[in-house]
Design an enzyme around this catalytic site. Structure first.
Site, PDB file in Angstrom:
ATOM      1  N   GLY A  89       0.760  -1.237   0.000  1.00 40.83           N
ATOM      2  CA  GLY A  89       0.000   0.000   0.000  1.00 40.83           C
ATOM      3  C   GLY A  89       0.795   1.294   0.000  1.00 40.83           C
ATOM      4  N   GLU A 112       3.744  -7.031   1.767  1.00 39.26           N
ATOM      5  CA  GLU A 112       3.335  -7.328   0.383  1.00 39.26           C
ATOM      6  C   GLU A 112       3.452  -6.075  -0.488  1.00 39.26           C
ATOM      7  OE1 GLU A 112      -0.718  -8.510   0.959  1.00 39.26           O
ATOM      8  OE2 GLU A 112      -0.191 -10.394   1.940  1.00 39.26           O
ATOM      9  N   PRO A 113       4.628  -5.477  -0.594  1.00 42.93           N
ATOM     10  CA  PRO A 113       4.737  -4.252  -1.394  1.00 42.93           C
ATOM     11  C   PRO A 113       4.652  -4.556  -2.886  1.00 42.93           C
ATOM     12  CG  PRO A 113       6.918  -4.969  -0.726  1.00 42.93           C
ATOM     13  CD  PRO A 113       5.929  -5.912  -0.065  1.00 42.93           C
ATOM     14  N   GLY A 114       3.970  -3.721  -3.624  1.00 46.37           N
ATOM     15  CA  GLY A 114       3.908  -3.856  -5.074  1.00 46.37           C
ATOM     16  C   GLY A 114       4.450  -2.597  -5.731  1.00 46.37           C
ATOM     17  N   ARG A 115       3.622  -1.556  -5.697  1.00 44.54           N
ATOM     18  CA  ARG A 115       3.934  -0.306  -6.401  1.00 44.54           C
ATOM     19  C   ARG A 115       5.275   0.284  -5.996  1.00 44.54           C
ATOM     20  NH1 ARG A 115      -0.530   2.944  -8.103  1.00 44.54           N
ATOM     21  NH2 ARG A 115      -1.721   1.830  -6.504  1.00 44.54           N
ATOM     22  N   ARG A 124      -4.660   3.319 -16.044  1.00 44.96           N
ATOM     23  CA  ARG A 124      -4.807   4.041 -14.771  1.00 44.96           C
ATOM     24  C   ARG A 124      -5.439   5.430 -14.915  1.00 44.96           C
ATOM     25  NH1 ARG A 124      -1.372   5.348 -11.617  1.00 44.96           N
ATOM     26  NH2 ARG A 124      -2.482   4.620  -9.773  1.00 44.96           N
ATOM     27  N   TYR A 128      -8.807   5.554 -12.817  1.00 42.42           N
ATOM     28  CA  TYR A 128      -8.702   6.205 -11.494  1.00 42.42           C
ATOM     29  C   TYR A 128      -8.405   7.704 -11.597  1.00 42.42           C
ATOM     30  CZ  TYR A 128      -7.163   1.325 -10.702  1.00 42.42           C
ATOM     31  OH  TYR A 128      -7.020  -0.043 -10.711  1.00 42.42           O
ATOM     32  N   CYS A 172     -11.460   5.079 -29.349  1.00 42.63           N
ATOM     33  CA  CYS A 172     -12.671   5.876 -29.599  1.00 42.63           C
ATOM     34  C   CYS A 172     -13.522   6.056 -28.354  1.00 42.63           C
ATOM     35  CB  CYS A 172     -13.453   5.235 -30.729  1.00 42.63           C
ATOM     36  SG  CYS A 172     -12.447   5.249 -32.215  1.00 42.63           S
ATOM     37  N   TYR A 217       1.113  -1.721 -12.221  1.00 40.27           N
ATOM     38  CA  TYR A 217      -0.269  -1.667 -12.709  1.00 40.27           C
ATOM     39  C   TYR A 217      -0.337  -1.010 -14.089  1.00 40.27           C
ATOM     40  CZ  TYR A 217      -0.762  -2.714  -7.770  1.00 40.27           C
ATOM     41  OH  TYR A 217      -0.617  -3.277  -6.528  1.00 40.27           O
TER      42      TYR A 217
HETATM   43  N1  LLP Z   1      -1.539  -7.010  -0.949  1.00 41.22           N
HETATM   44  C1  LLP Z   1      -2.818  -7.123  -1.343  1.00 41.22           C
HETATM   45  C2  LLP Z   1      -3.689  -8.095  -0.668  1.00 41.22           C
HETATM   46  C3  LLP Z   1      -3.292  -6.308  -2.382  1.00 41.22           C
HETATM   47  O1  LLP Z   1      -4.564  -6.415  -2.769  1.00 41.22           O
HETATM   48  C4  LLP Z   1      -2.417  -5.379  -3.025  1.00 41.22           C
HETATM   49  C5  LLP Z   1      -2.887  -4.525  -4.104  1.00 41.22           C
HETATM   50  C6  LLP Z   1      -1.085  -5.321  -2.576  1.00 41.22           C
HETATM   51  C7  LLP Z   1      -0.683  -6.140  -1.536  1.00 41.22           C
HETATM   52  C8  LLP Z   1      -0.080  -4.398  -3.184  1.00 41.22           C
HETATM   53  O2  LLP Z   1      -0.393  -3.066  -2.974  1.00 41.22           O
HETATM   54  P1  LLP Z   1       0.647  -1.910  -3.376  1.00 41.22           P
HETATM   55  O3  LLP Z   1       1.858  -2.050  -2.501  1.00 41.22           O
HETATM   56  O4  LLP Z   1       1.000  -2.081  -4.805  1.00 41.22           O
HETATM   57  O5  LLP Z   1      -0.109  -0.668  -3.139  1.00 41.22           O
HETATM   58  N2  LLP Z   1      -4.590  -1.113 -10.020  1.00 41.22           N
HETATM   59  C9  LLP Z   1      -4.502  -0.132  -8.953  1.00 41.22           C
HETATM   60  C10 LLP Z   1      -3.923  -0.714  -7.692  1.00 41.22           C
HETATM   61  C11 LLP Z   1      -4.650  -1.943  -7.196  1.00 41.22           C
HETATM   62  C12 LLP Z   1      -4.044  -2.536  -5.955  1.00 41.22           C
HETATM   63  C13 LLP Z   1      -4.623  -3.865  -5.688  1.00 41.22           C
HETATM   64  N3  LLP Z   1      -4.089  -4.535  -4.544  1.00 41.22           N
HETATM   65  C14 LLP Z   1      -3.701   1.069  -9.455  1.00 41.22           C
HETATM   66  O6  LLP Z   1      -3.288   1.081 -10.614  1.00 41.22           O
HETATM   67  O7  LLP Z   1      -3.509   2.040  -8.729  1.00 41.22           O
END
Ligand code: LLP
Length: 421
Positions: free
Chosen positions: A240, A276-279, A315, A319, A344, A373
């Site tokens: 997050g 659980e870092p993603g972004r 995105r 969003y 279009c 994403y």
């Molecule tokens: N853990 C869980 C259970 C999640 O659902 C997510 C993201 C993460 C970890 C990773 O979150 P992060 O660190 O990346 O914030 N498509 C959207 C973002 C959707 C996030 C979904 N879950 C966007 O483009 O902003």
């Protein structure tokens, strides 16, 4: 920080000119920087340096490209997966099963079986019926599944509504106030080994306060559960953490700030922490490179029509997300413009009335912070083939996902007998 820099007036990714990739692969194309991935992993890890053996499980959904996952696997990350497909991708990229956690509200029996077969580290359960199903599946395989419940702490993450997950009205997790009952029921399920608690309240958080509020609730629950005799050994604090998209906005909290908060809040917890870092790992490590098709006069500002569209980078239309847009070879002249794709729909708009480098037909532009994403949410709307991807390291680069030929899209459909001539 990233490794997309201007050298002699033209943008490079590490030591490779962006224009060289565009010439060889065509546009649009996603470009990822290995040095940036490495940097983000080390900065995130450094933020957590005072914790004992945390498990950092990269949220595969943010960027599931095999080469990106293999890079992160080599750096020792685990994976947070939300489908059988993500699980298989993570394993194929070399992420050991004992670093994999399986999240998501809709795991099927087949996906549970697959994950049990691989021997993953933890299932994050999101409901009591899911717990019952997993117990049955595990028993039928003569196994016990290691589980945590994802709790819904009813905390407002303060981010976009479509990516907020921790309010009671959201579909995620079990209600915090019913957690003791849910855990007691799970303890009686013979196919489960209840080992942890999990939380994830949303994505692109730019304030630590809601995260801290959620973690405090997790800590209180860990204590209550242990007092009730549950052997709680893990706490998964989710992902997050936000990243900077718009240079004119205040910087989001850094991984160091985040780590300091986590360390303070969790110091007495007798558990192994998971993340659980993603972004924050991949966001700034990627850019979407696109070419200007033409510039068209608009009522208030010109429309810069680029060859990337909402199907390549969803995105902004989904969003209202802001991505920095830069000319690859800026002239120094700037003016207001609208940046749109060829699809279009009016929603196929990347920026309206934005102060931008002045560009002309044929010029290259880069959409920054597109590593998370981005490609993973791409589709083929308007019969546009999926966007290719390139990974750069130093002065080397490779296509890590090729642009499919349009024939592949067409041949993917079948015409039934009664229509065949
Ligand atoms: N853990 C869980 C259970 C999640 O659902 C997510 C993201 C993460 C970890 C990773 O979150 P992060 O660190 O990346 O914030 N498509 C959207 C973002 C959707 C996030 C979904 N879950 C966007 O483009 O902003």
């Amino acid at each position: 920080m990233d490794h997309f820099d201007y050298v002699d007036g033209a943008m490079q990714v590490e030591q490779v000119p962006m224009a060289a990739i565009a010439d060889a692969v065509g546009t649009p194309v996603y470009i990822y920087s290995t040095a940036t991935l490495e940097r983000h992993v080390s900065v995130f890890r450094a933020g957590l340096a005072s914790l004992d053996n945390p498990l950092i499980a990269f949220a595969v959904k943010a960027n599931p490209n095999a080469a990106v996952l293999a890079t992160l696997a080599q750096l020792g990350l685990g994976a947070d997966v939300v489908s059988g497909g993500e699980l298989l991708r993570a394993v194929a990229a070399g992420i050991p099963a004992d670093r994999i956690v399986f999240s998501g509200v809709g795991k099927t029996a087949d996906e549970m079986r697959l994950a049990l077969d691989h021997g993953i580290f933890q299932f994050n359960l999101e409901s009591e019926p899911e717990a019952e199903m997993l117990s049955d599946v595990a028993l039928s395989m003569g196994r016990r599944a290691p589980v945590a419940y994802r709790i819904n702490p009813d905390v407002d993450a303060g981010t976009h509504a479509k990516i907020s997950t921790g309010k009671s009205e959201n579909k995620f997790g079990i209600p915090y106030d019913r957690a003791l009952e849910s855990y007691a029921a799970a303890r009686d399920l013979p196919g489960l080994d209840v080992q942890g608690v999990a939380v994830h309240i949303g994505s692109q958080l730019t304030d630590l306060a809601p995260l801290e509020a959620a973690f405090v609730k997790v800590g209180a629950l860990v204590e209550k559960l242990r007092a009730a005799g549950h052997d709680i050994r893990t706490a998964d604090l989710g992902g997050g953490l936000g990243v900077p998209y718009d240079p004119s906005q205040p910087l989001p909290p850094s991984p160091a700030d985040y780590g300091a908060m986590v360390t303070r809040v969790t110091q007495d917890w007798p558990v192994r922490l998971m993340f659980e870092p993603g972004r924050v790992i991949v966001g700034n490590a990627g850019a979407l490179l696109s070419r200007v098709v033409r510039v068209k006069q608009g009522a208030k500002a010109p429309f810069v029509i680029v060859d990337a569209a909402m199907n390549d980078l969803l995105r902004p239309s989904l969003y209202d997300a802001w991505h920095d847009i830069r000319a690859v070879a800026p002239t120094g002249e700037r003016a207001a413009a609208n940046v749109v794709g060829p699809v279009c729909e009016t929603g196929d708009t990347f920026a309206m009335h934005r102060d931008l480098d002045v560009v002309q037909a044929g010029d290259l532009v880069a959409f920054m912070t597109a590593g998370a994403y981005g490609a993973t949410m791409a589709g083929t709307y308007n019969s546009r083939p999926l966007t290719p991807e390139v990974l750069v390291t130093g002065d080397k680069w490779a296509v890590v996902r090729a642009r499919p030929p349009i024939e592949a899209l067409i041949e993917g459909d079948t015409i039934p007998d009664w229509l065949a001539q």
